[in-house]
Scaffold this active site. Sequence first.
Site, PDB file in Angstrom:
ATOM      1  N   TYR A 102       0.834  -1.211   0.000  1.00 50.88           N
ATOM      2  CA  TYR A 102       0.000   0.000   0.000  1.00 50.88           C
ATOM      3  C   TYR A 102       0.869   1.263   0.000  1.00 50.88           C
ATOM      4  O   TYR A 102       0.741   2.133  -0.848  1.00 50.88           O
ATOM      5  CB  TYR A 102      -0.902  -0.033   1.235  1.00 50.88           C
ATOM      6  CG  TYR A 102      -1.765   1.189   1.416  1.00 50.88           C
ATOM      7  CD1 TYR A 102      -1.287   2.286   2.133  1.00 50.88           C
ATOM      8  CD2 TYR A 102      -3.044   1.255   0.892  1.00 50.88           C
ATOM      9  CE1 TYR A 102      -2.066   3.414   2.306  1.00 50.88           C
ATOM     10  CE2 TYR A 102      -3.830   2.388   1.067  1.00 50.88           C
ATOM     11  CZ  TYR A 102      -3.329   3.453   1.776  1.00 50.88           C
ATOM     12  OH  TYR A 102      -4.114   4.581   1.945  1.00 50.88           O
ATOM     13  N   ASP A 117      -3.696   9.635   2.141  1.00 49.77           N
ATOM     14  CA  ASP A 117      -3.574   8.303   2.744  1.00 49.77           C
ATOM     15  C   ASP A 117      -4.566   8.250   3.902  1.00 49.77           C
ATOM     16  O   ASP A 117      -4.209   8.384   5.070  1.00 49.77           O
ATOM     17  CB  ASP A 117      -2.140   8.112   3.247  1.00 49.77           C
ATOM     18  CG  ASP A 117      -2.008   6.841   4.055  1.00 49.77           C
ATOM     19  OD1 ASP A 117      -1.043   6.747   4.859  1.00 49.77           O
ATOM     20  OD2 ASP A 117      -2.870   5.958   3.921  1.00 49.77           O
TER      21      ASP A 117
HETATM   22  N1  LIG Z   1      -1.644   4.446   6.224  1.00 50.96           N
HETATM   23  C1  LIG Z   1      -2.243   3.167   6.448  1.00 50.96           C
HETATM   24  C2  LIG Z   1      -3.334   2.853   5.475  1.00 50.96           C
HETATM   25  C3  LIG Z   1      -4.572   3.642   5.665  1.00 50.96           C
HETATM   26  N2  LIG Z   1      -5.459   3.358   4.556  1.00 50.96           N
HETATM   27  C4  LIG Z   1      -6.696   2.694   4.778  1.00 50.96           C
HETATM   28  C5  LIG Z   1      -6.675   1.620   5.827  1.00 50.96           C
HETATM   29  C6  LIG Z   1      -8.031   0.957   5.980  1.00 50.96           C
HETATM   30  C7  LIG Z   1      -8.571   0.409   4.665  1.00 50.96           C
HETATM   31  N3  LIG Z   1      -9.868  -0.185   4.822  1.00 50.96           N
HETATM   32  C8  LIG Z   1      -8.580   1.514   3.621  1.00 50.96           C
HETATM   33  C9  LIG Z   1      -7.213   2.141   3.468  1.00 50.96           C
END
Ligand SMILES: NCCCN[C@H]1CC[C@H](N)CC1
Length: 292
Positions: free
Chosen positions: A64, A159
């Site tokens: 990610y 983010d």
């Molecule tokens: N910075 C960590 C990732 C945060 N992004 C979200 C985390 C939870 C998910 N359901 C969607 C992306």
Amino acid sequence: KAGKTVYFNNPIWPGEVQCLRVESILYQAKSDYQEVLVFESSSYGKVLVLDGIIQLTEKDECAYQEMITHLPLCSIPSPKTVLVVGGGDGGVLREIARHNSVQHIDICEIDRMVIEVSKKFFPELAAGFDDARVCLHVGDAVEFLTHVPEGKYDAIIVDSSDPVGPAQQLVEKPFFETIARALRPGGVLCNMAESMWLHTHIIDDMISICREIFKGSVHYAWTSVPTYPSGVIGFVICSTEGPLVDFLNPINPIENLDGADQHKRELRYYNSEMHKAAFALPSFLKREVSSS
Ligand SMILES: NCCCN[C@H]1CC[C@H](N)CC1
């Protein structure tokens, strides 16, 4: 409940549950915004959970953080000023630091507890805060962006957590308008945009809002994150009017960046082939988000 399993179900992915085996609970508290939990899992390392939703695990966070950062930054010749909205765990900052062209990084995270917890339990991510180029703002990004001069940033990375609770405003049109105003002509936005299997309505809304506001190109790209619901997550990536940005063919490939891998932690997921592949969409999605 050490040795037990923890179940993750949520109204935003009705009818399904994920579960992970817990070795030990490391932290649990309520911040001003959400419940914060850290536990040692049996198979994914440490896990950060906000309001019962997995945010990241040590094992798969690379997919990610690397993709949300390098998809935009490798698509413009020489990113210099970058804004991170959210990202309080520091992982995106760690990835931006690989780009030597970057001179200034603003980050606006609403919840100070996320930052403190990451520094304590996720040093591999919180290391991102150590970079001298980073300027931390703890507060609401909607408010922060109203004070940003027009055209300040080459790239903005949102983010965020899911659009329930603190991140609700981050999928609404006014927020995207403030983002577009804060980007220079030909600047780029990369915005967390949920799962193609679970959230096509959110994706549709985001794409149509971005089509109205960003007069460059608008695309949906995606990556695999096994501990997110449905095992995939996507990004809406777009450019403002100005120099055309060809997102599908990175003009600033990470393989050419000196320092990208000398970094004390090498890339684990992103590379230029994964960059290109991220924009390949299944037919059902292609019809919905046929990229302009
Ligand atoms: N910075 C960590 C990732 C945060 N992004 C979200 C985390 C939870 C998910 N359901 C969607 C992306």
